[in-house]
Design a protein around this motif. Structure first.
Motif, PDB file in Angstrom:
ATOM      1  N   SER A  31       0.685  -1.043   0.082  1.00  0.00           N
ATOM      2  CA  SER A  31       0.188   0.151   0.052  1.00  0.00           C
ATOM      3  C   SER A  31       0.935   1.132   0.115  1.00  0.00           C
ATOM      4  CB  SER A  31      -0.893   0.084   1.324  1.00  0.00           C
ATOM      5  OG  SER A  31      -1.644   1.142   1.345  1.00  0.00           O
ATOM      6  N   ALA A  32       0.500   2.255  -0.999  1.00  0.00           N
ATOM      7  CA  ALA A  32       1.206   3.433  -0.695  1.00  0.00           C
ATOM      8  C   ALA A  32       0.190   4.828  -0.391  1.00  0.00           C
ATOM      9  CB  ALA A  32       1.731   3.820  -2.237  1.00  0.00           C
ATOM     10  N   VAL A  45      -1.405   9.848 -10.772  1.00  0.00           N
ATOM     11  CA  VAL A  45       0.047   9.190 -10.518  1.00  0.00           C
ATOM     12  C   VAL A  45      -0.500   7.530  -9.940  1.00  0.00           C
ATOM     13  CG1 VAL A  45       1.007  11.163 -10.232  1.00  0.00           C
ATOM     14  CG2 VAL A  45      -0.092  10.264  -8.198  1.00  0.00           C
ATOM     15  N   SER A  46      -1.372   7.330  -9.466  1.00  0.00           N
ATOM     16  CA  SER A  46      -1.453   5.905  -9.019  1.00  0.00           C
ATOM     17  C   SER A  46      -0.952   4.960  -9.660  1.00  0.00           C
ATOM     18  CB  SER A  46      -3.016   5.546  -8.709  1.00  0.00           C
ATOM     19  OG  SER A  46      -3.917   5.303  -9.824  1.00  0.00           O
ATOM     20  N   GLN A  47      -1.124   4.693 -11.206  1.00  0.00           N
ATOM     21  CA  GLN A  47      -0.563   3.844 -11.967  1.00  0.00           C
ATOM     22  C   GLN A  47       1.007   3.805 -11.910  1.00  0.00           C
ATOM     23  OE1 GLN A  47      -2.496   4.284 -15.822  1.00  0.00           O
ATOM     24  NE2 GLN A  47      -3.809   2.479 -15.379  1.00  0.00           N
ATOM     25  N   THR A  50       2.199   2.414  -8.458  1.00  0.00           N
ATOM     26  CA  THR A  50       2.046   0.958  -8.616  1.00  0.00           C
ATOM     27  C   THR A  50       3.270   0.350  -9.413  1.00  0.00           C
ATOM     28  OG1 THR A  50      -0.504   1.094  -8.562  1.00  0.00           O
ATOM     29  CG2 THR A  50       0.525  -0.987  -9.320  1.00  0.00           C
ATOM     30  N   ALA A  51       3.531   0.941 -10.690  1.00  0.00           N
ATOM     31  CA  ALA A  51       4.461   0.436 -11.453  1.00  0.00           C
ATOM     32  C   ALA A  51       6.037   0.434 -10.634  1.00  0.00           C
ATOM     33  CB  ALA A  51       4.904   1.195 -12.764  1.00  0.00           C
ATOM     34  N   GLU A  56      10.328  -2.161  -7.873  1.00  0.00           N
ATOM     35  CA  GLU A  56      11.262  -2.139  -6.852  1.00  0.00           C
ATOM     36  C   GLU A  56      11.297  -3.860  -6.043  1.00  0.00           C
ATOM     37  OE1 GLU A  56      13.941  -0.276  -5.875  1.00  0.00           O
ATOM     38  OE2 GLU A  56      13.094   0.730  -7.742  1.00  0.00           O
ATOM     39  N   LEU A  57       9.919  -4.174  -6.056  1.00  0.00           N
ATOM     40  CA  LEU A  57       9.822  -5.572  -5.407  1.00  0.00           C
ATOM     41  C   LEU A  57      10.397  -6.594  -6.322  1.00  0.00           C
ATOM     42  CD1 LEU A  57       6.140  -5.455  -4.040  1.00  0.00           C
ATOM     43  CD2 LEU A  57       8.017  -5.776  -2.728  1.00  0.00           C
TER      44      LEU A  57
END
Length: 75
Positions: A31-32, A45-47, A50-51, A56-57
């Protein structure tokens, strides 16, 4: 990374929920929480956020190695 790559953010908090025994790069939840400068809408900016989290994961092993080498300060 999110704060540095997405313009118009004042604060960013990334929360991960993982289960012991499962890979950290596959959390049950990511979650951000972001605070914008007031001119930016989260929808815009949500997409991108998420990217960045997914990227990073996917590179978590590099982060872990850098962390073990002291690249990031730890309290």
């Amino acid at each position: 990374m999110v704060y540095g790559e997405v313009e118009g953010l004042k604060e960013v908090y990334i929360l991960l929920l993982s289960r012991i025994g499962t890979p950290i790069n596959n959390p049950q939840m990511a979650s951000a929480q972001v605070l914008t400068n007031g001119k930016l809408r989260i929808h815009d900016v949500s997409q991108k956020i998420t990217a960045i989290i997914e990227r990073e994961l996917a590179n978590i092993n590099k982060f872990c190695m850098d962390l073990s080498k002291g690249k990031y300060p730890v309290c």
